[in-house]
Scaffold this motif. Structure first.
Motif, mmCIF file in Angstrom:
data_model
loop_
_atom_site.group_PDB
_atom_site.id
_atom_site.type_symbol
_atom_site.label_atom_id
_atom_site.label_comp_id
_atom_site.label_asym_id
_atom_site.label_seq_id
_atom_site.Cartn_x
_atom_site.Cartn_y
_atom_site.Cartn_z
ATOM 1 N N PHE A 7 0.950 -1.312 -0.051
ATOM 2 C CA PHE A 7 -0.122 -0.033 0.055
ATOM 3 C C PHE A 7 1.073 1.603 0.040
ATOM 4 C CE2 PHE A 7 -3.259 -2.924 1.700
ATOM 5 C CZ PHE A 7 -4.459 -2.809 1.318
ATOM 6 N N CYS A 8 0.893 2.255 -0.725
ATOM 7 C CA CYS A 8 1.133 3.684 -0.578
ATOM 8 C C CYS A 8 0.095 3.974 0.187
ATOM 9 C CB CYS A 8 0.406 3.909 -2.134
ATOM 10 S SG CYS A 8 1.423 5.711 -2.018
ATOM 11 N N ILE A 9 1.016 4.544 1.424
ATOM 12 C CA ILE A 9 0.536 5.123 2.794
ATOM 13 C C ILE A 9 0.578 7.111 3.011
ATOM 14 C CG2 ILE A 9 1.018 5.230 4.752
ATOM 15 C CD1 ILE A 9 0.271 2.782 4.301
ATOM 16 N N PRO A 10 -0.266 7.282 2.450
ATOM 17 C CA PRO A 10 0.079 8.908 2.599
ATOM 18 C C PRO A 10 0.807 9.793 3.751
ATOM 19 C CG PRO A 10 -2.232 8.734 2.460
ATOM 20 C CD PRO A 10 -1.480 6.992 2.911
ATOM 21 N N THR A 11 1.526 10.998 3.469
ATOM 22 C CA THR A 11 1.810 11.548 4.622
ATOM 23 C C THR A 11 1.425 12.280 5.494
ATOM 24 O OG1 THR A 11 4.000 11.179 3.210
ATOM 25 C CG2 THR A 11 4.070 12.852 4.819
ATOM 26 N N ARG A 12 1.161 12.840 6.661
ATOM 27 C CA ARG A 12 0.551 13.561 7.186
ATOM 28 C C ARG A 12 0.470 15.082 7.163
ATOM 29 N NH1 ARG A 12 -2.515 11.078 12.587
ATOM 30 N NH2 ARG A 12 -3.443 9.313 11.514
ATOM 31 N N GLY A 13 0.062 15.846 7.000
ATOM 32 C CA GLY A 13 0.303 17.654 6.628
ATOM 33 C C GLY A 13 -0.428 18.546 7.565
ATOM 34 N N THR A 14 -0.393 19.461 7.535
ATOM 35 C CA THR A 14 -1.000 20.560 8.365
ATOM 36 C C THR A 14 -1.680 21.585 7.202
ATOM 37 O OG1 THR A 14 1.148 21.349 8.013
ATOM 38 C CG2 THR A 14 0.055 20.099 10.014
ATOM 39 N N SER A 15 -1.223 20.732 6.229
ATOM 40 C CA SER A 15 -1.873 21.841 4.895
ATOM 41 C C SER A 15 -1.955 21.476 3.894
ATOM 42 C CB SER A 15 -1.001 23.592 4.889
ATOM 43 O OG SER A 15 0.043 23.347 4.563
ATOM 44 N N VAL A 16 -3.258 22.278 2.692
ATOM 45 C CA VAL A 16 -3.326 21.276 2.465
ATOM 46 C C VAL A 16 -3.075 21.628 0.080
ATOM 47 C CG1 VAL A 16 -5.334 20.887 -0.012
ATOM 48 C CG2 VAL A 16 -5.738 20.493 2.282
ATOM 49 N N PRO A 17 -1.962 21.237 -0.066
ATOM 50 C CA PRO A 17 -1.316 21.572 -1.335
ATOM 51 C C PRO A 17 -2.508 22.208 -2.914
ATOM 52 C CG PRO A 17 -0.951 19.001 -1.472
ATOM 53 C CD PRO A 17 -2.014 19.696 -0.354
ATOM 54 N N LEU A 152 -11.824 23.241 -0.737
ATOM 55 C CA LEU A 152 -12.272 21.886 -0.112
ATOM 56 C C LEU A 152 -12.083 21.629 0.693
ATOM 57 C CD1 LEU A 152 -13.492 20.118 -1.917
ATOM 58 C CD2 LEU A 152 -11.812 18.903 -2.891
ATOM 59 N N PHE A 153 -11.181 21.314 1.428
ATOM 60 C CA PHE A 153 -10.311 20.877 2.427
ATOM 61 C C PHE A 153 -11.117 22.069 3.856
ATOM 62 C CE2 PHE A 153 -8.523 21.408 6.847
ATOM 63 C CZ PHE A 153 -8.217 20.011 7.589
ATOM 64 N N LEU A 164 -9.564 15.730 4.160
ATOM 65 C CA LEU A 164 -8.953 15.594 2.210
ATOM 66 C C LEU A 164 -6.535 14.639 2.314
ATOM 67 C CD1 LEU A 164 -9.106 18.677 0.189
ATOM 68 C CD2 LEU A 164 -10.772 16.672 0.466
ATOM 69 N N VAL A 165 -7.126 13.430 0.931
ATOM 70 C CA VAL A 165 -5.344 13.698 0.849
ATOM 71 C C VAL A 165 -5.491 14.391 -0.839
ATOM 72 C CG1 VAL A 165 -4.654 11.145 0.050
ATOM 73 C CG2 VAL A 165 -6.725 11.342 2.103
ATOM 74 N N SER A 166 -4.406 14.802 -0.580
ATOM 75 C CA SER A 166 -4.235 15.275 -2.145
ATOM 76 C C SER A 166 -3.009 14.747 -2.268
ATOM 77 C CB SER A 166 -3.505 17.191 -1.726
ATOM 78 O OG SER A 166 -4.562 17.456 -0.574
ATOM 79 N N LYS A 183 -1.850 13.643 3.445
ATOM 80 C CA LYS A 183 -3.811 13.537 4.506
ATOM 81 C C LYS A 183 -3.206 14.854 5.351
ATOM 82 C CE LYS A 183 -3.943 10.109 6.857
ATOM 83 N NZ LYS A 183 -4.617 8.416 7.260
ATOM 84 N N VAL A 184 -4.294 15.384 5.357
ATOM 85 C CA VAL A 184 -4.956 16.440 6.275
ATOM 86 C C VAL A 184 -6.083 16.177 6.927
ATOM 87 C CG1 VAL A 184 -4.948 19.156 6.712
ATOM 88 C CG2 VAL A 184 -3.660 18.523 5.114
ATOM 89 N N LYS A 185 -5.692 15.764 8.257
ATOM 90 C CA LYS A 185 -7.474 15.854 9.171
ATOM 91 C C LYS A 185 -8.183 16.696 9.737
ATOM 92 C CE LYS A 185 -5.895 10.995 10.401
ATOM 93 N NZ LYS A 185 -7.089 9.645 11.128
ATOM 94 N N ASN A 186 -9.621 16.787 9.091
ATOM 95 C CA ASN A 186 -10.395 17.717 10.002
ATOM 96 C C ASN A 186 -10.302 17.445 11.573
ATOM 97 O OD1 ASN A 186 -12.590 19.090 11.265
ATOM 98 N ND2 ASN A 186 -14.361 17.846 9.841
ATOM 99 N N ARG A 187 -9.904 18.397 12.072
ATOM 100 C CA ARG A 187 -9.555 18.699 14.289
ATOM 101 C C ARG A 187 -10.621 18.369 14.630
ATOM 102 N NH1 ARG A 187 -3.980 18.682 15.192
ATOM 103 N NH2 ARG A 187 -2.741 19.601 13.064
ATOM 104 N N SER A 188 -11.730 18.065 13.738
ATOM 105 C CA SER A 188 -13.233 17.742 14.867
ATOM 106 C C SER A 188 -13.180 16.350 14.387
ATOM 107 C CB SER A 188 -13.524 19.107 14.818
ATOM 108 O OG SER A 188 -14.182 19.255 12.928
ATOM 109 N N HIS A 189 -12.606 15.931 13.767
ATOM 110 C CA HIS A 189 -13.497 14.843 13.075
ATOM 111 C C HIS A 189 -13.695 13.909 14.256
ATOM 112 C CE1 HIS A 189 -14.610 10.699 11.578
ATOM 113 N NE2 HIS A 189 -15.186 12.137 10.054
ATOM 114 N N ALA A 190 -14.359 12.595 14.722
ATOM 115 C CA ALA A 190 -13.998 11.560 15.212
ATOM 116 C C ALA A 190 -13.406 10.963 15.770
ATOM 117 C CB ALA A 190 -15.524 11.046 15.580
ATOM 118 N N ALA A 191 -12.146 10.187 13.938
ATOM 119 C CA ALA A 191 -11.823 9.893 13.632
ATOM 120 C C ALA A 191 -9.702 10.293 14.510
ATOM 121 C CB ALA A 191 -11.025 9.949 12.359
#
Length: 197
Positions: A7-17, A152-153, A164-166, A183-191
């Motif tokens: 599997f290709c695994i996304p790198t976690r980011g803090t901002s969307v490119p 979009l994010f 989002l995953v960019s 991958k930039v995550k929504n900080r308020s999401h349950a995940a």
């Protein structure tokens, strides 16, 4: 054909490119899966290496209905809630396994050809062709391109998506942690509070 595909695994980011070469996909809340079909044999393999073929029959049935006899797809197992969004609680409960669909976002092989060295833009085209007439059980992930990413994010967060995953449209598929998938995550999401993905 059904050899190992890492599997290709996304790198976690803090901002969307936001450059023109980036594709942006909504991050649905589900389980990462690789779908492998070789003739009448179908397997669903998790990121952890588990075989979940028997767990999600609708995905398997949909794969077997496809005219193409050999392919490998990368995607996410999800259950759509009444609002159309993915319902992780229903998915995780295991009580609705017959309703689990696959959100397909990449294709790694088809008709005996390894497609991983193709740029993402060409792999997306091949994936669209493969699934064009089989919308039920397996469906293609939508994406937006270019500068729209940050906007979009913000909208994804407003609507309660996981984030989002960019992905760079001009890059090949590579196993392991990848700097061309962000991958930039929504900080308020349950995940964000879960220990597993």
């Amino acid at each position: 054909m059904l050899r190992s595909f890492e599997f290709c695994i996304p790198t976690r980011g803090t901002s969307v490119p936001d450059g023109p070469l980036w594709y942006h996909e909504l991050k649905f809340d589900g389980y990462r899966l690789r779908l492998e079909r070789d003739g009448d044999r179908v397997r669903l393999i998790t990121k952890g290496g588990y075989d979940w073929t028997k767990r999600y029959p609708w995905i398997v049935e949909s794969a077997l209905k496809n005219r193409q006899k050999q392919f490998v797809i990368d995607g996410e197992a999800i259950i759509r809630g009444v609002d159309g969004y993915s319902d992780f609680t229903a998915l995780h409960s295991g009580k609705h396994n017959a309703e689990v669909e696959m959100l397909a976002f990449d294709i790694l092989a088809m008709d005996g050809d390894d497609l991983r060295n193709l740029p993402l833009s060409m792999r997306k085209t091949n994936l669209q062709r493969l699934l064009a007439r089989r919308p039920e059980g397996i469906f293609v992930s939508d994406f937006e391109q270019g500068e729209i990413g940050p906007d979009l994010f913000r909208k994804a967060c407003e609507f309660g998506f996981e984030g989002l995953v960019s992905k760079r449209s001009d890059r090949p598929y590579r196993g392991g942690r990848c700097p061309h998938w962000i991958k930039v995550k929504n900080r308020s999401h349950a995940a964000m509070s879960r220990k597993f993905e």
